[in-house]
Structures are given as structure tokens and as C-alpha cells.
Design an enzyme around this catalytic site. Structure first.
Site, PDB file in Angstrom:
ATOM      1  N   HIS A 283       0.832  -1.205   0.000  1.00 11.66           N
ATOM      2  CA  HIS A 283       0.000   0.000   0.000  1.00 11.66           C
ATOM      3  C   HIS A 283       0.868   1.257   0.000  1.00 11.66           C
ATOM      4  O   HIS A 283       0.954   1.959  -0.995  1.00 11.66           O
ATOM      5  CB  HIS A 283      -0.924  -0.023   1.221  1.00 11.66           C
ATOM      6  CG  HIS A 283      -1.956   1.065   1.247  1.00 11.66           C
ATOM      7  ND1 HIS A 283      -2.180   1.928   0.202  1.00 11.66           N
ATOM      8  CD2 HIS A 283      -2.839   1.439   2.213  1.00 11.66           C
ATOM      9  CE1 HIS A 283      -3.155   2.767   0.512  1.00 11.66           C
ATOM     10  NE2 HIS A 283      -3.558   2.495   1.725  1.00 11.66           N
ATOM     11  N   HIS A 334      -2.310   0.380 -12.321  1.00 11.28           N
ATOM     12  CA  HIS A 334      -3.206   0.780 -11.247  1.00 11.28           C
ATOM     13  C   HIS A 334      -4.519   0.027 -11.389  1.00 11.28           C
ATOM     14  O   HIS A 334      -4.937  -0.328 -12.493  1.00 11.28           O
ATOM     15  CB  HIS A 334      -3.459   2.296 -11.281  1.00 11.28           C
ATOM     16  CG  HIS A 334      -4.140   2.824 -10.066  1.00 11.28           C
ATOM     17  ND1 HIS A 334      -5.512   2.887  -9.944  1.00 11.28           N
ATOM     18  CD2 HIS A 334      -3.639   3.295  -8.902  1.00 11.28           C
ATOM     19  CE1 HIS A 334      -5.821   3.389  -8.761  1.00 11.28           C
ATOM     20  NE2 HIS A 334      -4.712   3.644  -8.105  1.00 11.28           N
ATOM     21  N   ASP A 393       3.136   6.485  -7.484  1.00 14.92           N
ATOM     22  CA  ASP A 393       4.387   6.107  -6.837  1.00 14.92           C
ATOM     23  C   ASP A 393       5.597   6.236  -7.749  1.00 14.92           C
ATOM     24  O   ASP A 393       6.728   6.263  -7.265  1.00 14.92           O
ATOM     25  CB  ASP A 393       4.296   4.658  -6.339  1.00 14.92           C
ATOM     26  CG  ASP A 393       3.250   4.491  -5.253  1.00 14.92           C
ATOM     27  OD1 ASP A 393       3.256   5.287  -4.307  1.00 14.92           O
ATOM     28  OD2 ASP A 393       2.421   3.570  -5.367  1.00 14.92           O
TER      29      ASP A 393
END
Length: 462
Positions: A283, A334, A393
């Protein structure tokens, strides 16, 4: 003699644990075919990877497709906070305090007027400081290498300093939320300095926040030995905080907030649970994995402009021959976004600005090349029918490193930001007074007749 006895005990414990692990593994493993037989939505996702609908929210919305002639087709991703496009929120305010404005929006469901925002900022700055007793007795004692653990410990301990910790009325929960939003940056940075001093032998730097500065500025000021930063650095961190503040009710830590809140537990326990979720590398820790992956790429691909060499090395990563042998290209893909992740688009823009300011333009170009090459390779190699894009990220770790933020604070910075969203969802769960969240698990084991202890035999399932 005592040392020899302790070594013998340690050896006996290791042998016992090895045996117990075998029992645990043999009793816990479930036949994977049963998940298909009973149509179990593992990870609360359907067969296409789409999240199972478990609740309703007005806090934020995520879109990644549009309908054309009745057909759903991929589109550039959009992220909305209470119906406002995040990119519009960032473009509409050029000065700092974007994060504070967005926090107000998430908590109260509307954009503040100038007077309302000023009053809100005054409240945050008035309650952000930590008492010397708390810093000394909670943060400085038993510092942890993982700052998320220190953050969780500190949040739980705030319960003991609260005169009404169990009161879950909206007024009290709002007060508690504001307290944690204000104090989280100090707790995180102080915990980092405590670990560096007590465990790593570094200098101890504890500086009080400046009430005239925004959250992003104070983080940089508290973190750096000279307390100095550029305007671009403060802007970049302010924007990163906005982009990480909220991302729907279905992400793991926010869903955790809903689940725990539904039991009517106290606010500190709910936020500590969310922090525990965010700590998990699946996460909150992906941006650090991206940074580590790029260190390997830079070592193994000498010519950063050679796209064939880059492609060859990425193939080795995907084949589990290089980096961490998981086959994953971190920062790519994603669960919702397809053509683009709006958070990545904005962070990439600021990563380029910081790279130009720091003379790291060649490194930025390497990130850009890997992003484009990896997206194409992943789509082709895994025979995917939908496009793959870089996620938030991909550039955030690179951006944080250029801001001088140590790796130990990457995930805590995420928590500093996301607590605004967690608080909004906790309030939403309480206001709507929903049932306790209790999904079903089907029992697939066998029933047994009781066997007296003297007649039992040890059996390990194969």
C-alpha cells in the site's frame, strides 16, 4: 554458564518454532480451486480486478473511462474531492497552503472563503505543537527504525492525553481529527530525528514549528539542519500532500478506517489501524521500491539513452532474474486508472522542475524513458486488453529524494497527507450510522469428533 543455558533455550525455541510452523502451514493453506468454486471475491475484487461495491461516499471520486455510443472506453484519469477536479484545485490556487485548503474541503465538504481558510489555518497552527512531556516520554523513548511504528505508537498514546477519548460524537471526533492532522508532521519528523540520534549516533534536532508557515514549509524546516528551503521545494511538497490526501473509500487504509469506525471504536484506534494498513509495502511503500528499482537500473544500464539496453534490463526484471525477483515493475499499473493517473501527471511536472533546479535532468529523462518503455512492455508481455500507465508512486520517491526527505519518511509523509482523507471518511461513516462492516467467510474445512488427549496422533496435511 548462564550464556550457555540461554543458547540452549534459543536452540530449543528455534526447533519448536520450526515444528509449529509446519503445523500452521499445513492447517492454514486452502485449496485455491475452492475460491473459484464458491465465487469468492478475493481482495474484494471481481474477476476483472474491479472493486466490489461495499459502500457509498461523497468524499471523493475516481474516473478512468467514458462512454462513447454506449461503449465504455479508457480515458485519462480524473480524481475529484467533493466533486472538484484535483487538477483544478491545484491550478486555482498558486500560493502555498493548498494542502490546508484541501483538508478543509475534505472535512467540511465545501471550499472555504478567504476568512474561513485563514481561521482554519489559525486553528491548525494553534494546536500543532507537542508538549515537552509527550516528546520526551513518548517519541524519544524506544525509537523505531520504521517511523510508521513510532507514528502509530504516538497516535495511540494521544488517547491518554485526551479528556474525552471515547466520545464519538461528531463534534468530538472533529476536534480529535484536527488535533491529529495538526500534530502528525511533528510526530513524524521528531520520531525520525530521535531514531537518528539514539540509534544511529546522529545529532538530535528538535525545532518548534513556525506558526507563520504552512504544513509543507514546516516539514522541510523541521527536517533540515539549517531549516532552509526554496520556494519550488515548498510548492512541490505542498502539492504532493494534496495529491496523497484522499483516494476514494476503497483503498486499503481508508477501507480499514471505515471497517474499524463501524465498530464504534475511538478515533485514535481507528487512525492507528489506518496507519498499520498504510505501513504495508503493498500500500504505502511502493514509492520506495520504485527508487530502489531505479538504483538497480542505473547500475546495470550504463548508457541511460540506450532504449534497447533499458528494455533488456526491464525484461530481466519481469522474468524475475533481476532486482527483487518478484517480476514487478514498481510504479506501473493501477487498479482503476488506465491511460493516466492524474496524480502522477502533476507529480511528474514538479519532478521535472526539481530535476532542472538540482541538475538531475538526465536522471529525470531516464524515468521518462522507463515509464514509456515499461508501459508498452507490460501490455504486450501480459496480453492485456487495457492500457497500463504509471501510477502516483512512480515519481513521488524521486521527488521526495530531491527534496532531501530521507527514505524512512516516505511513507510517514503519505500518512501526514492521507489522515485528512481518513478523518473525512471516519466522519462520514459516523454521520451515516451504518451497520458494523462484517463480510462473510465460508468454512471449507471438515467437522471432527472430539478425541481424548491420550488417543491423539500428530498429523501434518500434505
Amino acid at each position: 554458564m548462564v550464556k550457555d543455558t540461554m543458547m540452549e533455550l534459543d536452540k530449543a525455541l528455534d526447533e519448536s518454532l520450526d515444528m509449529l510452523v509446519k503445523y500452521c502451514m499445513s492447517s492454514s493453506e486452502i485449496d485455491r480451486k475452492l475460491y473459484y468454486e464458491y465465487d469468492v471475491k478475493r481482495g474484494l475484487r471481481d474477476a476483472n480486478g474491479k472493486g466490489v461495491l461495499t459502500g457509498l461516499t461523497e468524499v471523493s471520486d475516481i474516473t478512468s473511462s467514458v462512454y462513447e455510443n454506449g461503449v465504455q472506453v479508457p480515458s485519462d484519469g480524473k480524481l475529484y474531492y467533493y466533486g472538484y477536479d484535483v487538477e483544478d484545485l491545484l491550478a486555482g490556487r498558486t500560493e502555498l497552503y493548498r494542502f490546508e485548503e484541501v483538508t478543509y474541503l475534505l472535512l467540511f465538504g465545501q471550499l472555504p472563503t478567504k476568512n474561513q481558510l485563514d481561521a482554519f489555518i489559525d486553528i491548525i497552527t494553534d494546536i500543532q505543537e507537542l508538549s515537552g512531556q509527550f516528546v520526551r516520554d513518548v517519541i524519544m523513548k524506544s525509537p523505531s527504525e520504521n517511523i510508521m511504528n513510532s507514528l502509530q505508537k504516538s497516535i495511540i498514546t494521544l488517547y491518554s492525553f485526551d479528556p474525552s477519548p471515547e466520545d464519538i460524537s461528531i463534534r468530538n471526533v472533529l476536534r480529535q481529527s484536527l488535533q491529529m492532522i495538526a500534530k502528525m508532521p511533528l510526530i513524524s519528523v521528531y520520531a525520525y530525528h530521535a531514531y537518528q540520534h539514539f540509534e544511529m549516533g546522529g545529532s538530535l534536532l528538535i525545532r518548534n514549528p513556525d506558526p507563520k508557515l504552512c504544513t509543507a514549509e514546516n516539514i522541510l524546516r523541521l527536517l533540515r539542519p539549517d531549516g532552509k528551503y526554496t520556494e519550488l521545494e515548498a510548492q512541490a511538497l505542498d502539492i504532493a500532500l494534496v495529491l496523497h490526501a484522499e483516494h476514494g473509500g476503497g483503498n486499503n487504509s481508508t477501507f480499514t478506517t471505515h471497517v474499524v469506525t463501524s465498530s464504534r471504536t475511538d478515533t485514535y484506534s481507528a487512525i492507528a489501524a489506518a496507519i498499520a494498513s498504510l505501513k504495508g509495502p503493498r500500500h504505502g511503500g511502493a514509492n520506495l521500491k520504485v527508487l530502489q528499482m531505479f538504483e538497480c537500473i542505473k547500475k546495470n544500464v550504463k548508457d541511460w539513452e540506450d532504449e534497447d539496453r533499458i528494455r533488456d534490463y526491464l525484461q530481466k526484471i519481469m522474468d524475475k532474474k533481476e532486482f527483487d525477483h518478484t517480476g514487478l515493475i514498481y510504479g506501473m499499473g493501477h487498479a482503476v486508472y488506465t491511460l493516466s493517473d492524474p496524480r502522477e501527471v502533476v507529480l511528474k511536472r514538479y519532478a521535472k522542475k526539481l530535476a532542472d533546479e538540482n541538475g538531475l535532468d538526465e536522471e529525470f529523462k531516464l524515468y521518462d524513458r522507463v515509464e514509456k518503455i515499461a508501459a508498452k512492455m507490460l501490455t504486450e508481455n501480459r496480453h492485456l486488453f487495457k492500457p497500463i500507465c504509471a501510477n502516483v508512486d512512480f515519481y513521488s520517491g524521486f521527488l521526495y529524494s530531491m527534496l532531501g526527505i530521507p527514505e524512512q519518511l516516505f511513507t510517514p509523509i503519505f500518512a501526514i497527507s492521507r489522515i485528512s482523507g481518513w478523518s473525512a471518511h471516519r466522519l462520514e461513516e459516523l454521520v451515516n450510522n451504518g451497520k458494523i462492516i462484517r463480510p462473510a467467510y465460508k468454512y471449507v474445512g471438515l467437522h471432527h469428533d472430539y478425541i481424548p488427549i491420550g488417543e491423539r496422533k500428530s498429523v501434518i496435511k500434505k
